[in-house]
Write a protein that holds these residues in place. Structure first.
Motif, PDB file in Angstrom:
ATOM      1  N   ARG A 257      79.459 105.111  68.057  1.00 51.29           N
ATOM      2  CA  ARG A 257      78.803 105.393  66.691  1.00 51.29           C
ATOM      3  C   ARG A 257      79.771 104.875  65.881  1.00 51.29           C
ATOM      4  O   ARG A 257      79.492 104.338  64.866  1.00 51.29           O
ATOM      5  CB  ARG A 257      78.334 106.718  66.661  1.00 51.29           C
ATOM      6  CG  ARG A 257      77.763 107.036  65.103  1.00 51.29           C
ATOM      7  CD  ARG A 257      77.070 108.379  65.165  1.00 51.29           C
ATOM      8  NE  ARG A 257      78.327 109.344  65.453  1.00 51.29           N
ATOM      9  CZ  ARG A 257      79.098 109.701  64.525  1.00 51.29           C
ATOM     10  NH1 ARG A 257      78.854 109.217  63.291  1.00 51.29           N
ATOM     11  NH2 ARG A 257      80.020 110.677  64.805  1.00 51.29           N
ATOM     12  N   LYS A 258      81.129 105.420  65.832  1.00 51.05           N
ATOM     13  CA  LYS A 258      82.195 105.118  64.598  1.00 51.05           C
ATOM     14  C   LYS A 258      82.480 103.546  64.598  1.00 51.05           C
ATOM     15  O   LYS A 258      82.669 103.168  63.470  1.00 51.05           O
ATOM     16  CB  LYS A 258      83.375 105.863  65.032  1.00 51.05           C
ATOM     17  CG  LYS A 258      83.086 107.470  64.534  1.00 51.05           C
ATOM     18  CD  LYS A 258      84.573 108.262  64.857  1.00 51.05           C
ATOM     19  CE  LYS A 258      84.363 109.767  64.482  1.00 51.05           C
ATOM     20  NZ  LYS A 258      85.312 110.473  64.667  1.00 51.05           N
ATOM     21  N   GLU A 259      82.488 103.074  65.747  1.00 49.26           N
ATOM     22  CA  GLU A 259      82.670 101.449  65.667  1.00 49.26           C
ATOM     23  C   GLU A 259      81.646 100.845  64.956  1.00 49.26           C
ATOM     24  O   GLU A 259      81.897  99.698  64.264  1.00 49.26           O
ATOM     25  CB  GLU A 259      82.998 101.167  67.005  1.00 49.26           C
ATOM     26  CG  GLU A 259      84.413 101.413  67.571  1.00 49.26           C
ATOM     27  CD  GLU A 259      84.421 101.274  68.946  1.00 49.26           C
ATOM     28  OE1 GLU A 259      85.729 101.221  69.387  1.00 49.26           O
ATOM     29  OE2 GLU A 259      83.501 100.847  69.881  1.00 49.26           O
ATOM     30  N   GLU A 261      79.633 102.197  62.569  1.00 51.09           N
ATOM     31  CA  GLU A 261      79.841 102.346  61.197  1.00 51.09           C
ATOM     32  C   GLU A 261      80.762 101.671  60.607  1.00 51.09           C
ATOM     33  O   GLU A 261      80.715 101.118  59.563  1.00 51.09           O
ATOM     34  CB  GLU A 261      80.300 103.765  61.007  1.00 51.09           C
ATOM     35  CG  GLU A 261      79.018 105.040  61.404  1.00 51.09           C
ATOM     36  CD  GLU A 261      79.298 106.307  61.547  1.00 51.09           C
ATOM     37  OE1 GLU A 261      78.506 106.973  62.040  1.00 51.09           O
ATOM     38  OE2 GLU A 261      80.641 106.731  61.630  1.00 51.09           O
ATOM     39  N   ARG A 398      84.747 106.206  54.314  1.00 51.10           N
ATOM     40  CA  ARG A 398      85.912 106.080  55.335  1.00 51.10           C
ATOM     41  C   ARG A 398      87.216 106.884  54.616  1.00 51.10           C
ATOM     42  O   ARG A 398      87.364 106.562  53.283  1.00 51.10           O
ATOM     43  CB  ARG A 398      86.306 104.541  55.593  1.00 51.10           C
ATOM     44  CG  ARG A 398      85.191 103.554  55.511  1.00 51.10           C
ATOM     45  CD  ARG A 398      84.054 103.755  56.569  1.00 51.10           C
ATOM     46  NE  ARG A 398      84.840 103.601  57.918  1.00 51.10           N
ATOM     47  CZ  ARG A 398      84.236 104.088  59.033  1.00 51.10           C
ATOM     48  NH1 ARG A 398      83.103 104.691  59.057  1.00 51.10           N
ATOM     49  NH2 ARG A 398      84.845 103.737  60.412  1.00 51.10           N
TER      50      ARG A 398
END
Length: 451
Positions: A257-259, A261, A398
């Protein structure tokens, strides 16, 4: 867009409140706020001017930021003008140092003039916003000054802006938005050459600004940087070239998920954002806002950042069209998995090296050199944007501890998106540092003589 880029009719009132609330002696806090407001305006005009591109925007930021610096530099005896140092910029107007100038009024007039000149195609509404900002700042800083001083300061700033704009016309990129795609270009056709993608950000089957790499660089040394090494084409499984694309393929199967995003955050599609160069300029506003440097240091930081990014795009485009290399959406379906499609759509130009990586590395290198490696900041550029329903991913702000961390994530985001191989990013980051260091190496300050 983020909190610095919303509701500009309201923001003119906010500008007035911010400036009016500053020290009435025109202290450096007030001057830095003025610098930041013009940086914000530049990002706003970039975002809301149609037919923009990362290439043209990088050029615009550089001329606008250089004008900011040159309109004030003669007020600081320990600093040098870039006239005589930059490629083809032999001279610029000089002030009469026997006379007094208000350097904020000079910069204010210069920023208004250069933004409207570079972005002459922007809307009348945007031009009105530029004029409104100029007027608010003018009223605050001129109310206690003599008319002669005011006129002299404004006239000087406008002369500097006019001279830089005239110089800009000879670089090869003037009004580049009128020739984004060259329909007469004959595509090189060889194993591993770039092909117009089916899954793309643009409907055009012609690559963006194929001649941009021929433009004049700001720094002479950057024109002379030799082409980097690229792994030779190969289709044999296990070969270095094949493995580059296998890494892209494997990563797409396991994206977190973070990648995801990160991939959408750094997309910075010019149709809906202030472009990748604008993102770097925005990050410069964060550090200038936090560090609160004086007028000359703030202006220098923007000038260095923007010129490094502009030269990064020129060199990157030179190399992109020299190698004319394919992207994963061409190679992987042909040699690894016929059904594969990248997480993020392809941009309309060749792959090697990564433009995101090279420009982010250039900006990060300048900001590290200016403000130090360690700086904690939160990037809110896309805060509040609607969820990307196509990719089932939210825009999540971020936070970074160093400038290089943002450059690395910018590069990584293109790998996560499936549009760049590791070598595209690694070379981009390396070359970005080199380009930025050539900008840093200019004689920004006068040499101290030994006693």
């Amino acid at each position: 867009m983020g909190s610095r880029h919303v509701s500009w009719f309201i923001d003119i009132v906010v500008i007035f409140i911010l400036i009016s609330g500053c020290s009435t002696d025109n202290s450096r806090v007030s001057e830095t706020e003025v610098v930041l407001k013009w940086a914000d305006m530049t990002n706003h005009i970039t975002r809301y001017t149609p037919s923009n591109s990362p290439t043209f925007a990088s050029r615009a930021y550089a001329y606008i930021a250089l004008t900011m610096y040159e309109s004030v530099v003669h007020g600081f005896p320990d600093h040098n003008s870039m006239a005589g140092q930059l490629n083809g910029l032999d001279s610029l107007p000089k002030p009469d140092l026997k006379q007094d100038y208000n350097w904020v009024l000079s910069m204010n007039a210069a920023q208004s003039r250069i933004i409207k000149s570079i972005y002459q195609q922007t809307s009348d509404e945007n031009k009105l916003k530029i004029d409104s900002l100029e007027q608010v700042i003018f009223e605050h800083f001129s109310d206690t000054l003599s008319q002669d001083l005011v006129d002299r300061s404004i006239n000087y700033g406008e002369r500097v802006a006019n001279a830089i704009f005239e110089w800009s016309k000879t670089d090869g990129g003037h009004r580049g938005y009128l020739k984004n795609f060259d329909k007469n270009m004959v595509h090189p056709n060889f194993p591993g050459s770039w092909k117009p993608p089916l899954y793309a950000q643009s409907f055009s089957h012609y690559p963006l600004h194929p001649h941009w790499g021929e433009n004049r660089t700001f720094v002479k040394a950057n024109r002379e940087i030799p082409e980097p090494y690229m792994i030779p084409y190969d289709t044999v499984p296990g070969s270095p070239y094949y493995n580059q694309f296998m890494e892209v393929y494997t990563k797409e199967q396991t994206l977190t998920r973070k990648e995801k995003e990160a991939a959408i955050w750094w997309g910075d599609d010019p149709d809906v954002t202030f472009t990748p160069p604008g993102h770097s300029y925005y990050i410069a506003t964060l550090v200038v806002g936090e560090k609160n440097p004086d007028l000359i240091m703030a202006s220098e930081a923007f000038a260095k950042t923007a010129m490094a990014v502009a030269d990064a795009f020129i060199k990157c485009w030179e190399w992109k069209y020299h190698f004319f290399s394919e992207r994963a959406n061409t190679y992987i379906p042909k040699f690894i998995d016929a059904e594969w499609e990248s997480f993020w759509p392809d941009p309309p130009f060749p792959a090697f090296p990564s433009g995101h990586a090279i420009q982010a590395a250039s900006a990060a290198t300048v900001l590290e050199n200016t403000f130090g490696e360690q700086f904690v900041f939160t990037d809110r550029a896309h805060e509040g944007r609607e969820r990307d329903e196509v990719r089932d991913t939210d825009f999540v702000v971020r936070t970074f501890d160093t400038f290089w961390a943002f450059a690395q994530e910018t590069a990584d985001s293109r790998f996560y998106g499936g549009i760049h191989t590791p070598q595209d990013n690694e070379v981009g980051l390396e070359m970005g540092k080199t380009i930025a260091n050539n900008v840093i190496a200019l004689e920004w300050k006068k040499q101290k003589t030994a006693k």
